[in-house]
Write an enzyme that holds these catalytic residues in place. Structure first.
Site, short mmCIF file in Angstrom:
data_model
loop_
_atom_site.label_atom_id
_atom_site.label_comp_id
_atom_site.label_asym_id
_atom_site.label_seq_id
_atom_site.Cartn_x
_atom_site.Cartn_y
_atom_site.Cartn_z
N ASP A 109 0.80 -1.18 -0.05
CA ASP A 109 -0.07 -0.14 0.03
C ASP A 109 0.89 1.27 0.04
O ASP A 109 2.23 1.11 0.21
CB ASP A 109 -1.05 0.03 1.09
C1 BGC Z 1 -5.21 3.36 -0.01
C2 BGC Z 1 -5.33 2.23 -1.06
C3 BGC Z 1 -5.30 2.71 -2.36
C4 BGC Z 1 -3.71 3.35 -2.61
C5 BGC Z 1 -3.47 4.01 -3.83
C6 BGC Z 1 -3.66 3.98 -0.17
O1 BGC Z 1 -3.85 5.14 0.61
O2 BGC Z 1 -5.06 2.67 1.21
O3 BGC Z 1 -6.56 1.53 -0.92
O4 BGC Z 1 -5.04 1.73 -3.36
O5 BGC Z 1 -3.83 4.55 -1.60
O6 BGC Z 1 -4.27 4.93 -4.23
#
Ligand code: BGC
Length: 739
Positions: free
Chosen positions: A280
Site C-alpha cells: 500500500d
Molecule cells: C489506499 C489504497 C489505495 C492506494 C493507492 C492508499 O492510501 O490505502 O487502498 O489503493 O492508496 O491509491
C-alpha cells in the site's frame, strides 16, 4: 539493432500467445520470454520493475528513461498522455519494457456504480461482474491497465470508514463478490486489451483495526485470520487475481507489509499463487514508524524479504524505499539476486498477460469504434442501483407511493447533491452525470405532481436557518421525502468515527418535520451502518440507499414509486449503538446464552443484544413465506453430500425478488462454532401467489471447519440447517453426519 531484434521476438511470440490464449503452452512462452528479458537486465533495471511512482514529472520521466520504474500510479490523463509516457519507456529506455498505468477504479471509472457496500447489498454477484467489466473497458480505454480493487476486507466495525469500500461482514458473501469483481475486471479467459489487472486488498486483516480506527493494529488469532479474513482473498486467488496489496496495519505484532508468514507462506506456499504483491502507499517505508525497521534501508530489506514485490510510492519524490536501497542490499549480499529475479518475473508475467509487450499503447481508434453504448452502461448502473437499495421499514405500506400524488416535499442536504453521491473513490466519475433524487423524481413524476424542494440544512454544521422553509413545504405537501446521511468524505480512507448517529442538524430537522404529522419517508445515504434508533422507531418508511453513483435519483424514485420492488439485503449488521460494536451475526453461543429472565447470561444492562437490523435483512413491497424445509437425507457419511429444499411463496400483491439465504451450524464440535454461518444464497423472482422450491446442495466442504490444529475437517454429529430471508427469521431442520 539488438533492440529491434528483441522487439521482433516479442511480436512473433506474442502473436502466438494470442492464438494459444491462456493454455499451458502460452504460459511456457511467457516464461521463456521473461527469462530472455531477465537475462538482459541490469540490476538497476530489475529493481526498476519493483518500483512504482506516482504521477509523472521531469524527474520521473528520467526514471522511466533509465528503466528505473515499472509502473505508474495516477499518471493517466487520458490515452494520449499515457501513450506519450509509454513511448518514453518503450522507445527511449534500453530494453523497451512497457509501463503499467494504475489507478483505483473501485466502483466504476467514468460511469459510476454503487459503492461496494451497496453492491454487496444487491446479493447479485453476476450483475456486479458486469459492472466491473464496464469499468475495466472504460479504464483500459484511458490506458489504465491495473486497478487497486476489489477491496475484500471483512469488517465488523462500522466505525471504520473503509467499510464502505468492501462487501461487509461475511466471509462467504465477501468471497462471492471478490470472485465477481476479479472476473469482471480481468475477464475469465485471459486479459484482452479491454480488461485490467485486479488487486485484492488490503492484505491482511486491515478491516480488523482495533476500535475501528483506520491504520490501527490488529490482534487476532490465526483461527480468526483463517476463518474470517483470509477467505475472500483466497477466493480472489482462486479466480486468478493478478495482484494483492499488502496493508498498512500490523497483525499480531508483525506489520502486514513485512509479514513473511502471510505474504510468502500463505500466498506462495499454501495457495501457490504467482501474482504481484504491491505494497500500500508507502507501507514498506512505514515499517520505520511501526518501530519495526530502524531506517528505510532496513524497511526495504524486511518488506522485500517478506514478499512485497512492488513498492508503491514513497512519501517524497525519492521516498521509495526500494529505489534507493535494494541495490545496496543486493550488492552487500543481504538479498540474493535470485530473489530479485523471482520478484521481477512476477511483474513481467503480469505485463505479458496484459498484452503490454505486444500492445503497449492505447489503441484509441479501437476504443472509439467499439465504445460501449452509454444507454447500456446507464442501464446496468440503474439496475445495480435498484438492486442495492435496502428497504428497512415500511409501516402500513406507506411505500410504494402512488404516482398520482398531487404534491411531494423533497427535503434534505443530499436530495439534490451531485458531488457527495459519487462517494469515496469515484475515479473519473463526473458529478454532472449524477442524477439526484430531485431530478429522478422529476423524471418519474412529470408535471402533474408538485415537487416542493428545499435543503433544510447542510450535512454537518449547526445552521438551522433552513428548517422553517422545510417545515412550511412539508405542511403543504401530501408526503415528505427526506434525504439525509453522510458526506462522501465521512466514509472511506481515514474516515473513522466514534459516533454513528446522523449529524445532529439533520436528525433535528427530521424530528421537526415528523412533528408536522405528514407521512414521512427517510432515504439514507451513507457509507456505513448508522445508529438510527429514533428514525427507525418513529419514521414509518426508511430506505437505505448507501451511495448509488450516477443513477442514484432514478433508482430511488423507481423504488419509492413502485417501478422497482426493493430486494436489497444488508451485507452488514446495523447496531443500535456504538457500544454494541463489534456486532455481527456469526457470533458464538457462549456458555451463558442470552435469556431474558436470567441476569447471569451474556447481555448488556442497558441495551438488547440484538442489532437494530440484522445481516441479510431487507423488506420488499410483497412478502415471502418459507415453508417445508426438508433434507433429502437425515444421515450422511462424512464424504457425502445432501440436498436441502424449501418452498418460498410470494404471499403479497407485488411481483418481487427475494434472496433466499442458507445458514448452517455445526451444533457440537471440538472447537466452538458460530451459531450460524452463511453457506449459500439464491436470488429468485416470484409473481404474486407463486411458489418456488429452492434447493441447495450441501457438500462436506460447507460443513468443515478448522480443528484445534487448524486442519480442515468435518466432524460427525448434528448439523442445523436454516433457511430464510435474513439471518434472524429462519426455519430450520437438521441432519446427522457419521464417520
Ligand atoms: C489506499 C489504497 C489505495 C492506494 C493507492 C492508499 O492510501 O490505502 O487502498 O489503493 O492508496 O491509491
Amino acid at each position: 539493432m539488438q533492440l529491434k531484434f528483441i522487439k521482433l521476438t516479442f511480436f512473433i511470440l506474442s502473436s502466438a500467445i494470442l492464438q494459444l490464449c491462456f493454455s499451458t503452452k502460452a504460459q511456457e512462452i511467457y516464461d521463456q520470454q521473461v527469462e530472455e528479458i531477465l537475462a538482459r537486465m541490469t540490476l538497476d533495471e530489475k529493481i526498476g520493475q519493483l518500483v512504482q511512482i506516482v504521477g509523472v514529472d521531469g524527474y520521473r520521466e528520467e526514471l522511466i528513461r533509465q528503466g528505473k520504474t515499472g509502473s505508474i500510479l495516477f499518471g493517466n490523463d487520458g490515452p494520449e498522455e499515457v501513450n506519450k509516457i509509454q513511448r518514453i519507456a518503450v522507445e527511449e529506455s534500453r530494453l523497451g519494457i512497457p509501463l503499467i498505468f494504475a489507478t483505483d477504479v473501485i466502483h466504476g471509472c467514468q460511469t459510476i456504480f454503487p459503492v461496494p457496500l451497496a453492491e454487496a447489498s444487491s446479493w447479485n454477484p453476476e450483475l456486479v461482474k458486469t459492472a466491473s467489466d464496464i469499468a475495466a473497458f472504460e479504464a483500459a480505454s484511458m490506458g489504465i491497465r491495473w486497478t487497486f480493487a476489489p477491496m475484500v476486507d471483512i469488517a465488523h466495525d462500522p466505525r471504520w470508514g473503509r467499510i464502505v469500500e468492501g462487501f461487509g461482514e461475511d466471509p462467504y458473501l465477501g468471497g462471492n463478490f471478490a470472485a465477481a469483481k476479479v472476473k469482471g475486471f480481468q475477464g475469465e479467459n485471459g486479459l484482452d486489451k479491454t480488461q485490467i489487472a485486479a488487486t485484492s486488498k488490503h492484505y491482511i486483516a486491515y478491516g480488523g483495526a482495533e476500535g475501528g480506527r483506520d491504520y490501527n493494529s490488529v490482534d487476532i488469532s490465526e483461527r480468526t485470520l483463517r476463518e474470517v479474513y483470509l477467505p475472500p482473498f483466497h477466493s480472489a486467488v482462486q479466480n486468478n487475481v493478478a495482484s494483492i496489496m499488502s496493508s498498512f496495519n500490523d497483525l499480531n505484532g508483525i506489520p502486514s507489509s513485512a509479514n513473511y508468514f502471510t505474504l510468502t507462506e500463505i500466498l506462495r506456499n499454501e495457495w501457490n499463487w504467482d501474482g504481484v504483491v504491491v505494497s500500500d502507499w508507502n507501507s514498506v517505508g512505514e515499517l520505520v514508524y511501526h518501530g519495526f525497521a530502524k531506517n528505510k534501508e532496513e524497511a526495504a530489506f524486511l518488506g522485500f524479504n517478506a514478499g512485497v514485490t512492488i513498492d508503491m510510492v514513497g512519501d517524497t519524490i525519492d521516498g521509495n524505499v526500494y529505489l534507493p536501497n535494494l541495490k545496496n542490499l543486493v550488492e552487500r549480499g543481504r538479498i540474493p539476486i535470485e530473489k530479485i529475479d523471482e520478484a521481477v518475473r512476477y511483474v513481467l508475467q503480469m505485463k505479458f498477460k496484459l498484452g503490454l509487450f505486444e500492445n503497449p499503447y492505447v489503441d484509441v481508434k479501437f476504443f472509439e469504434q467499439n465504445d460501449l453504448k452509454k444507454s447500456y452502461k446507464d442501464s446496468i448502473a440503474l439496475q445495480l442501483a435498484n438492486e442495492s437499495i435496502v428497504l428497512l421499514k415500511n409501516e402500513n405500506n406507506l411505500l410504494p407511493l402512488n404516482k398520482n400524488i398531487k404534491s411531494v416535499a423533497l427535503i434534505g442536504p443530499l436530495a439534490d447533491n451531485q458531488e457527495d453521491l459519487l462517494a469515496s473513490w469515484a475515479a473519473f466519475g463526473d458529478e454532472e452525470n449524477v442524477v439526484t433524487v430531485l431530478q429522478g423524481l422529476k423524471n418519474i413524476l412529470g408535471d402533474d405532481t408538485d415537487i416542493n424542494f428545499t435543503k433544510g440544512c447542510n450535512i454537518n454544521d449547526e445552521d438551522t436557518s433552513g428548517y422553517e422553509e422545510a417545515i412550511e413545504i412539508s405542511k403543504v405537501s401530501d408526503v415528505v421525502i427526506l434525504v439525509v446521511g453522510e458526506e462522501r468524505e465521512m466514509s472511506g480512507e481515514a474516515a473513522s468515527k466514534t459516533n454513528l448517529d446522523i449529524p445532529a442538524v439533520q436528525e433535528n430537522l427530521i424530528k421537526r418535520i415528523y412533528a408536522t404529522e405528514k407521512p414521512v419517508i427517510v432515504v439514507l445515504m451513507n457509507g456505513r451502518p448508522l445508529t438510527i434508533n429514533w428514525i427507525s422507531e418513529n419514521i414509518p418508511a426508511v430506505v437505505e440507499a448507501w451511495f448509488l453513483g450516477d443513477q442514484t435519483g432514478n433508482a430511488i424514485s423507481e423504488v419509492l414509486f413502485g417501478d422497482y420492488n426493493p430486494s436489497g439485503k444488508l451485507p452488514v449488521t446495523f447496531p443500535r449503538s456504538t457500544g454494541q460494536i463489534p456486532i455481527y451475526y456469526y457470533q458464538k453461543s457462549t456458555g451463558r446464552p442470552f435469556e431474558e429472565e436470567d441476569k447471569f447470561t451474556s447481555k448488556y444492562l442497558d441495551s438488547p443484544n440484538t442489532p437494530l437490523y440484522p445481516f441479510g435483512f431487507g423488506l420488499s413491497y410483497t412478502s415471502f413465506s418459507y415453508e417445508n424445509i426438508e433434507v433429502d437425507k437425515a444421515i450422511i457419511n462424512k464424504n457425502d453430500s445432501l440436498n436441502v429444499s424449501v418452498d418460498v411463496t410470494n404471499i403479497g400483491k407485488f411481483a418481487g425478488n427475494e434472496v433466499v439465504q442458507l445458514y448452517i451450524q455445526d451444533v457440537v464440535a471440538s472447537v466452538t462454532r458460530p451459531v450460524k454461518q452463511l453457506k449459500g444464497f439464491e436470488k429468485i423472482n416470484l409473481q404474486p401467489g407463486a411458489t418456488r422450491t429452492v434447493s441447495f446442495k450441501i457438500t462436506t466442504d460447507m460443513l468443515s471447519f478448522l480443528d484445534r490444529d487448524l486442519k480442515s475437517r468435518v466432524e460427525p454429529g448434528r448439523f442445523k440447517v436454516m433457511i430464510g430471508g435474513n439471518s434472524e427469521d429462519l426455519i430450520s431442520t437438521s441432519f446427522e453426519v457419521i464417520e
